[in-house]
Design a protein around this motif. Structure first.
Motif, mmCIF file in Angstrom:
data_model
loop_
_atom_site.group_PDB
_atom_site.id
_atom_site.type_symbol
_atom_site.label_atom_id
_atom_site.label_comp_id
_atom_site.label_asym_id
_atom_site.label_seq_id
_atom_site.Cartn_x
_atom_site.Cartn_y
_atom_site.Cartn_z
ATOM 1 N N LEU A 129 0.839 -1.199 0.000
ATOM 2 C CA LEU A 129 0.000 0.000 0.000
ATOM 3 C C LEU A 129 0.877 1.254 0.000
ATOM 4 O O LEU A 129 0.606 2.214 -0.736
ATOM 5 N N LEU A 130 1.922 1.246 0.805
ATOM 6 C CA LEU A 130 2.831 2.395 0.837
ATOM 7 C C LEU A 130 3.522 2.579 -0.511
ATOM 8 O O LEU A 130 3.743 3.709 -0.958
ATOM 9 N N LYS A 131 3.850 1.469 -1.171
ATOM 10 C CA LYS A 131 4.468 1.556 -2.491
ATOM 11 C C LYS A 131 3.522 2.216 -3.494
ATOM 12 O O LYS A 131 3.948 2.992 -4.350
ATOM 13 N N GLN A 132 2.226 1.892 -3.363
ATOM 14 C CA GLN A 132 1.249 2.513 -4.252
ATOM 15 C C GLN A 132 1.187 4.015 -4.034
ATOM 16 O O GLN A 132 1.063 4.797 -4.977
ATOM 17 N N SER A 133 1.263 4.443 -2.778
ATOM 18 C CA SER A 133 1.196 5.879 -2.488
ATOM 19 C C SER A 133 2.406 6.596 -3.071
ATOM 20 O O SER A 133 2.298 7.721 -3.576
ATOM 21 N N VAL A 134 3.572 5.930 -3.031
ATOM 22 C CA VAL A 134 4.781 6.515 -3.621
ATOM 23 C C VAL A 134 4.637 6.588 -5.136
ATOM 24 O O VAL A 134 4.977 7.594 -5.762
ATOM 25 N N ALA A 135 4.107 5.518 -5.730
ATOM 26 C CA ALA A 135 3.910 5.487 -7.179
ATOM 27 C C ALA A 135 2.936 6.573 -7.628
ATOM 28 O O ALA A 135 3.022 7.078 -8.749
ATOM 29 N N ALA A 136 2.007 6.914 -6.734
ATOM 30 C CA ALA A 136 1.027 7.957 -7.057
ATOM 31 C C ALA A 136 1.578 9.350 -6.766
ATOM 32 O O ALA A 136 0.855 10.346 -6.869
ATOM 33 N N GLU A 137 2.862 9.405 -6.397
ATOM 34 C CA GLU A 137 3.555 10.657 -6.105
ATOM 35 C C GLU A 137 2.926 11.402 -4.932
ATOM 36 O O GLU A 137 2.938 12.627 -4.869
ATOM 37 N N ALA A 138 2.372 10.629 -3.995
ATOM 38 C CA ALA A 138 1.829 11.231 -2.769
ATOM 39 C C ALA A 138 2.962 11.361 -1.759
ATOM 40 O O ALA A 138 3.869 10.541 -1.710
ATOM 41 N N THR A 139 2.921 12.408 -0.952
ATOM 42 C CA THR A 139 3.980 12.627 0.033
ATOM 43 C C THR A 139 3.909 11.611 1.164
ATOM 44 O O THR A 139 4.926 11.273 1.765
ATOM 45 N N ASP A 140 2.709 11.115 1.462
ATOM 46 C CA ASP A 140 2.547 10.082 2.483
ATOM 47 C C ASP A 140 1.205 9.397 2.283
ATOM 48 O O ASP A 140 0.463 9.716 1.350
ATOM 49 N N LEU A 141 0.907 8.447 3.159
ATOM 50 C CA LEU A 141 -0.325 7.674 3.007
ATOM 51 C C LEU A 141 -1.558 8.558 3.149
ATOM 52 O O LEU A 141 -2.552 8.384 2.427
#
Length: 226
Positions: free
Chosen positions: A200-212
């Motif tokens: 899930l955290l990897k997805q947030s990084v892939a979405a260029e989000a700063t955090d969850l």
């Protein structure tokens, strides 16, 4: 012309075949991954199928997430949000999330929306899960989580998105150091994230989000099937 006895024999054979396949799968799944996969190659129908799980994302007023340390199952010692399997016949994913949270923490929550889905393959355990992540809100913001299943959870705590990311990074560093020394990694002890949460955290990084938390905010308005 076939007789009633012939029909009964055919049905009995189908039932026995199904029972044997189910037992074979259960037995093979209990063995180490290399044995399980070798057997699955020899007996294709014995290959374990992916299972479906639900994980609940619950935040407090500070924006922290409710997580706990797993016990007595695959991923023991790792940190994960409340959740579990979808029982046969359950039609609404939202109800599954609400049920699991109540069973595990004693908290009454309302499932609001689906955030995303992660594809979680546990290579060492020869297990494969499709995890649906559902955002939930507590009906009573002041309620405290309880260890309703003490044999399955060591503790519940509120962790910030930053703390979870730092825990994941620290675990990767420890594993890399052990690997460099030719040593086996230490068993997790509440200091490592469960694979679905890692993904899930990897997805947030892939979405260029700063955090969850920002990843969740960025998905507001998306509609998924309940």
């Amino acid at each position: 012309m076939s007789s009633p006895n012939d029909t009964n024999d055919t049905n009995d054979a189908k039932d026995i075949k199904k029972i044997v396949e189910t037992l074979t799968t259960a037995i093979i799944s209990a063995f180490p991954r290399n044995v399980a996969l070798a057997a699955a190659e020899a007996i294709p129908k014995a290959r374990p199928n992916p299972r479906v799980g639900v994980s609940a994302l619950i935040q407090n007023e500070k924006g922290e997430f409710l997580v706990g340390e797993r016990m007595g199952s695959h991923g023991a010692g790792t940190v994960q949000t409340p959740g579990g399997h979808i029982d046969f016949g359950e039609e609404q994913l939202y109800k599954v999330a609400e049920r699991e949270v109540m069973e595990e923490t004693g908290l009454e929550v309302t499932a609001e929306r689906i955030l995303t889905i992660t594809n979680d393959v546990f290579n060492d355990e020869a297990k494969h899960y499709i995890t649906t992540w559902i955002i939930c809100t507590m009906k009573n913001p002041d309620a405290k989580p309880k260890r309703m299943e003490p044999k399955k959870c060591m503790w519940w705590a509120w962790k910030s998105s930053k703390e979870l990311a730092e825990m994941d990074k620290a675990a990767d560093i420890r594993k890399a150091e052990k690997k460099a020394k030719g040593e086996e990694p230490d068993a997790p002890a509440g200091d490592e994230l469960f694979l679905p949460l890692v993904n899930l955290l990897k997805q947030s990084v892939a979405a260029e989000a700063t955090d969850l938390s920002s990843f969740i905010a960025s998905t507001v308005g998306l509609v998924h099937v309940k």
